[in-house]
Design a protein around this motif. Structure first.
Motif, PDB file in Angstrom:
ATOM      1  N   VAL A 130      -2.568  13.217  65.782  1.00 26.70           N
ATOM      2  CA  VAL A 130      -3.110  14.578  65.770  1.00 26.70           C
ATOM      3  C   VAL A 130      -1.962  15.572  65.617  1.00 26.70           C
ATOM      4  N   ARG A 131      -2.113  16.484  64.666  1.00 26.78           N
ATOM      5  CA  ARG A 131      -1.198  17.627  64.550  1.00 26.78           C
ATOM      6  C   ARG A 131      -1.965  18.864  64.992  1.00 26.78           C
ATOM      7  N   ARG A 132      -1.414  19.542  65.975  1.00 28.88           N
ATOM      8  CA  ARG A 132      -2.087  20.724  66.529  1.00 28.88           C
ATOM      9  C   ARG A 132      -1.271  21.969  66.204  1.00 28.88           C
ATOM     10  N   ARG A 133      -1.946  23.010  65.754  1.00 32.05           N
ATOM     11  CA  ARG A 133      -1.324  24.314  65.526  1.00 32.05           C
ATOM     12  C   ARG A 133      -1.943  25.322  66.486  1.00 32.05           C
ATOM     13  N   PHE A 134      -1.121  26.258  66.950  1.00 31.10           N
ATOM     14  CA  PHE A 134      -1.570  27.241  67.928  1.00 31.10           C
ATOM     15  C   PHE A 134      -1.599  28.635  67.319  1.00 31.10           C
ATOM     16  N   GLY A 135      -2.633  29.379  67.675  1.00 31.25           N
ATOM     17  CA  GLY A 135      -2.738  30.773  67.269  1.00 31.25           C
ATOM     18  C   GLY A 135      -2.390  31.682  68.428  1.00 31.25           C
ATOM     19  N   TRP A 136      -1.582  32.700  68.159  1.00 31.57           N
ATOM     20  CA  TRP A 136      -1.107  33.595  69.216  1.00 31.57           C
ATOM     21  C   TRP A 136      -1.396  35.042  68.852  1.00 31.57           C
ATOM     22  N   GLU A 159      -7.955  13.066  57.967  1.00 28.73           N
ATOM     23  CA  GLU A 159      -8.394  14.458  57.911  1.00 28.73           C
ATOM     24  C   GLU A 159      -7.277  15.347  57.378  1.00 28.73           C
ATOM     25  N   SER A 160      -7.608  16.204  56.428  1.00 28.03           N
ATOM     26  CA  SER A 160      -6.638  17.145  55.881  1.00 28.03           C
ATOM     27  C   SER A 160      -7.382  18.402  55.480  1.00 28.03           C
ATOM     28  N   ARG A 161      -6.854  19.560  55.864  1.00 27.91           N
ATOM     29  CA  ARG A 161      -7.528  20.815  55.539  1.00 27.91           C
ATOM     30  C   ARG A 161      -6.525  21.950  55.521  1.00 27.91           C
ATOM     31  N   VAL A 162      -6.920  23.041  54.898  1.00 30.34           N
ATOM     32  CA  VAL A 162      -6.084  24.236  54.883  1.00 30.34           C
ATOM     33  C   VAL A 162      -6.164  24.893  56.253  1.00 30.34           C
ATOM     34  N   SER A 163      -5.020  25.140  56.846  1.00 37.73           N
ATOM     35  CA  SER A 163      -4.990  25.712  58.186  1.00 37.73           C
ATOM     36  C   SER A 163      -5.290  27.202  58.148  1.00 37.73           C
ATOM     37  N   GLU A 164      -6.305  27.625  58.893  1.00 41.13           N
ATOM     38  CA  GLU A 164      -6.609  29.048  58.986  1.00 41.13           C
ATOM     39  C   GLU A 164      -5.517  29.782  59.748  1.00 41.13           C
ATOM     40  N   ILE A 165      -4.901  29.091  60.722  1.00 47.41           N
ATOM     41  CA  ILE A 165      -3.822  29.718  61.490  1.00 47.41           C
ATOM     42  C   ILE A 165      -2.628  29.990  60.590  1.00 47.41           C
ATOM     43  N   VAL A 166      -2.273  29.006  59.764  1.00 49.76           N
ATOM     44  CA  VAL A 166      -1.160  29.207  58.834  1.00 49.76           C
ATOM     45  C   VAL A 166      -1.496  30.321  57.846  1.00 49.76           C
ATOM     46  N   ARG A 179      10.429  38.066  59.310  1.00 52.04           N
ATOM     47  CA  ARG A 179      10.191  37.114  60.392  1.00 52.04           C
ATOM     48  C   ARG A 179      10.591  35.715  59.947  1.00 52.04           C
ATOM     49  N   ASP A 180      10.830  34.865  60.949  1.00 51.54           N
ATOM     50  CA  ASP A 180      11.091  33.469  60.611  1.00 51.54           C
ATOM     51  C   ASP A 180       9.787  32.797  60.189  1.00 51.54           C
ATOM     52  N   ILE A 181       9.900  31.640  59.519  1.00 47.00           N
ATOM     53  CA  ILE A 181       8.718  30.906  59.062  1.00 47.00           C
ATOM     54  C   ILE A 181       8.680  29.498  59.663  1.00 47.00           C
ATOM     55  N   ALA A 182       9.317  29.348  60.832  1.00 47.69           N
ATOM     56  CA  ALA A 182       9.386  28.011  61.431  1.00 47.69           C
ATOM     57  C   ALA A 182       8.001  27.398  61.624  1.00 47.69           C
ATOM     58  N   ALA A 183       6.996  28.237  61.884  1.00 45.94           N
ATOM     59  CA  ALA A 183       5.655  27.708  62.128  1.00 45.94           C
ATOM     60  C   ALA A 183       4.907  27.363  60.846  1.00 45.94           C
ATOM     61  N   THR A 184       5.393  27.854  59.703  1.00 42.99           N
ATOM     62  CA  THR A 184       4.607  27.714  58.471  1.00 42.99           C
ATOM     63  C   THR A 184       5.375  27.047  57.335  1.00 42.99           C
TER      64      THR A 184
END
Length: 669
Positions: A130-136, A159-166, A179-184
């Protein structure tokens, strides 16, 4: 509330609790760094060792205290296979732990285990279940950030999908510095970021593909992966101007890296303030690669290989003699070794003294070092060395070259024709080099001469942004600063706007001393909306460069072509700015340099020039971005200079959300 809602609420509660634990651990790390400074002051050590230790501890504590506020992690990896099977890791901008020996609460995005966060996919999970992304969102109670959502990708289930958070992060309004892009970071960007220190890379990046961010993140990665090597040799970030450097200045600190030198090339090479200017043709000639050979000839014209006669040195009752033929041979051999001028000068001295010493030792036995020093001074070889290989200052050589036509004619014979030589000469020769008014191009020539006299200190790695605008002589200045280091070269040939801008990367990389650097194109745009990219690609076909067109992953964004009547352009610009102010984000009004002052006055009188509205000249907008852009009279921008269409291409590609083109004249695309 459904069971899925309950499950999401429980997950968010657990992750918020983990973030609170991380925040407490980070506060303890900062306090611990400050405490180490105090303890380190009491360590018994030699003065030099104590000074080094104190500097290291104070630097570490300062860096910890200056970490920007924000979420402490942006992702999580749950492994089900491989060497990390059964482990979970939160991924953030720096490593956080409650104790140095304890498992980390957050792993650094640059750590090897974190690479799977960027590279794993449904086809190649790399052991990730599982890869989890967080929204802040900004903290609502004075906290640095609130966790508002999360997304899970079950890679082990395909499972593969376009991340809404990204997507939301990429499309977030551009307010303030970059800004940095470490999350994206995307997989192709990650490959560049993690390239080995020994590898030089050239990134041909279309607008909005993140090439600048890639370069900065590669710098952060190298600092993390090779800290001792980088600290010894240094890392340099070169940008086109101070405005650009201010815009990117917070990226590396946000990634936990401080103290990196960020400079313009002119600041790096300047031996004197810029007080003079050159006409465009003169500047272009001074930036031409042929000037390197002209300068070398001018410098070494001062060396006399023959005709100085023999050398006779008194030594008590003896007279040691070195014949003219042997002296000529020494000077010629040293010349052939192509050493820095000052090193060659001392090499000549050393070999003459060696010849004297050989004679003396054959007659009277070994000579002490004090004798050799005496033989190298003013009563020995010194006057002869001064005569055949004199001391020089780069300023003296260049001033003579640019003020005396005969000297220039000799040095430029077969390289510059008579008209070119006339154009290069100073129009008003100064009384002396000390009163010279040095132009930016003169400083580049001075640096070339200084590099011939004595090699400058090099860096282990140099990141060069907007490299397409570098001249051959500027490239040589950078190459001298990384003779054994590597380069990250960033640019876009379509955005080349200087008279000497590169048409191809191969020649430019050769001047940079890295002809074998890997050329990697980035064509997928994450910043520029599709309508803007489509418009830019229409103009791209008219430019004299061979680069692939950009494609945008963003289907949002707006493009408006606002045609008005001659004389009513200022009012139309005011209306366009008012329309843009309805939306969130920064607004950039881009116009030909000659029109900026008038537009600023008009917008001020209309009351729409607020802090988030910037009126900027087309010549100064490169590397910057705005949520909403108003480009004023594209044809005027295109006609303002030789490479005006390239300048217009830059202006049209600064928009992140909306682009409005205001014009009364016909469009040049």
């Amino acid at each position: 509330m459904t069971s899925a809602d309950h499950a999401l609420r429980d997950l968010l509660r657990a992750e918020r609790a983990h973030h609170d634990r991380c925040r407490a651990a980070l506060d303890a790390m900062v306090a611990g760094a400050d405490e180490q400074v105090v303890v380190g002051e009491d360590v018994s050590a030699s003065g030099a060792d104590a000074e080094v230790l104190g500097y290291q501890l104070r630097s570490q504590a300062k860096a910890m205290r200056e970490l920007p506020e924000g979420p402490l992690f942006f992702g999580r990896l749950d492994f089900s296979a491989g060497s990390h099977a059964g482990q979970s890791y939160h991924v953030g901008r720096l490593r956080i732990t409650e104790h140095p020996a304890a498992p980390p609460l957050v792993v650094d995005w640059r750590a090897p285990v974190s690479r799977a966060f960027y590279q794993a996919g449904a086809r190649d999970p790399q052991g990730v279940a599982v890869r989890r992304r967080f929204g802040w969102a900004p903290g609502s109670r004075g906290d640095s950030a609130d966790l508002t959502g999360l997304e899970d990708e079950h890679l082990d289930q395909g499972e593969s999908r376009v991340s809404e958070i990204v997507t939301r992060e990429i499309e977030r309004p551009r307010v303030g510095p970059m800004r940095d892009i470490a999350a994206t970071i995307q997989p192709e960007q990650d490959d560049l970021v993690r390239a080995d220190l020994a590898v030089s890379v050239c990134v041909q990046g279309a607008p909005g593909t993140g090439k600048t961010a890639v370069g900065l993140h590669r710098a952060a990665y190298l600092l993390y992966t090779h800290p001792q090597r980088i600290q010894r040799s240094g890392l340099l970030i070169l940008g086109p101007n101070r405005t650009f450097l201010a815009y990117i200045s917070e990226v590396l600190p946000a990634l936990g890296e401080t103290g990196v030198r960020q400079s313009t090339l002119l600041e790096e090479i300047a031996r004197h303030p810029v007080t003079g200017t050159d006409e465009e043709r003169t500047a272009a000639l001074k930036h031409d690669a042929r000037m390197a050979q002209v300068l070398r000839r001018a410098l070494y014209a001062r060396v006399a290989e023959e005709g100085a006669g023999a050398l006779v040195v008194p030594d008590g009752s003896y007279r040691w003699r070195v014949g003219e033929d042997e002296l000529t041979r020494i000077v010629r051999e040293v010349r052939a070794e192509e050493l820095p001028y000052d090193v060659g000068r001392e090499r000549v001295r050393t070999r003459i003294v060696a010849a004297l010493r050989q004679q003396a030792e054959r007659r009277a036995g070994p000579r002490p070092n004090a004798w050799a020093r005496r033989m190298s001074g003013t009563r020995g070889a010194g006057p002869y060395v001064d005569a055949v290989w004199p001391r020089v200052r780069p300023e003296e050589v260049l001033a003579e070259l640019l003020t005396e036509p005969e000297v220039l004619a000799s040095a430029a014979d077969g390289l510059l024709d008579a008209e070119e030589q006339k154009a290069v000469l100073w129009a008003k020769p100064p009384r002396s080099f000390k009163s010279a008014r040095w132009s930016p191009a003169d400083l580049v020539l001075l640096d070339e001469l200084a590099g011939l006299v004595e090699h400058p200190q090099g860096y282990g790695h140099v990141v060069v942004d907007e490299a397409q605008d570098l001249s051959a002589m500027e490239c040589r200045a950078i190459a001298r600063r990384a003779p054994f280091g590597s380069l990250t070269v960033l640019g876009d040939l379509a955005q080349g706007t200087t008279p000497w801008a590169a048409r191809t990367w191969g020649e430019l990389l050769g001047h940079l001393g890295k002809p074998d650097a890997e050329l990697v194109p980035l064509t997928t745009g994450f910043r520029m909306p599709a309508p803007v990219a489509d418009l830019a690609n229409r103009l791209l076909s008219r430019l004299d460069v061979d680069v692939p067109a950009a494609r945008s992953l963003r289907r949002d964004g707006e493009l408006t072509l606002r045609e008005t009547r001659p004389g009513e352009v200022p009012e139309a610009v005011v209306a366009a700015v008012r329309d843009a102010q309805v939306w969130e984000g920064a607004i950039g009004v881009i116009a030909a340099d000659s029109d900026v002052t008038g537009l600023r006055e008009v917008l001020t009188e209309a009351g729409v020039l607020t802090p988030r509205v910037t009126v900027i000249a087309a010549s100064a907008v490169k590397g910057l971005e705005y949520d909403h852009v108003v480009v004023v009279e594209p044809r005027t921008i295109a006609e303002s200079e030789e490479r005006g269409l390239h300048r217009l291409y830059v202006a049209l590609t600064r928009a992140v959300s909306r682009l409005e083109v205001v014009h009364a004249r016909g469009l040049p695309f």
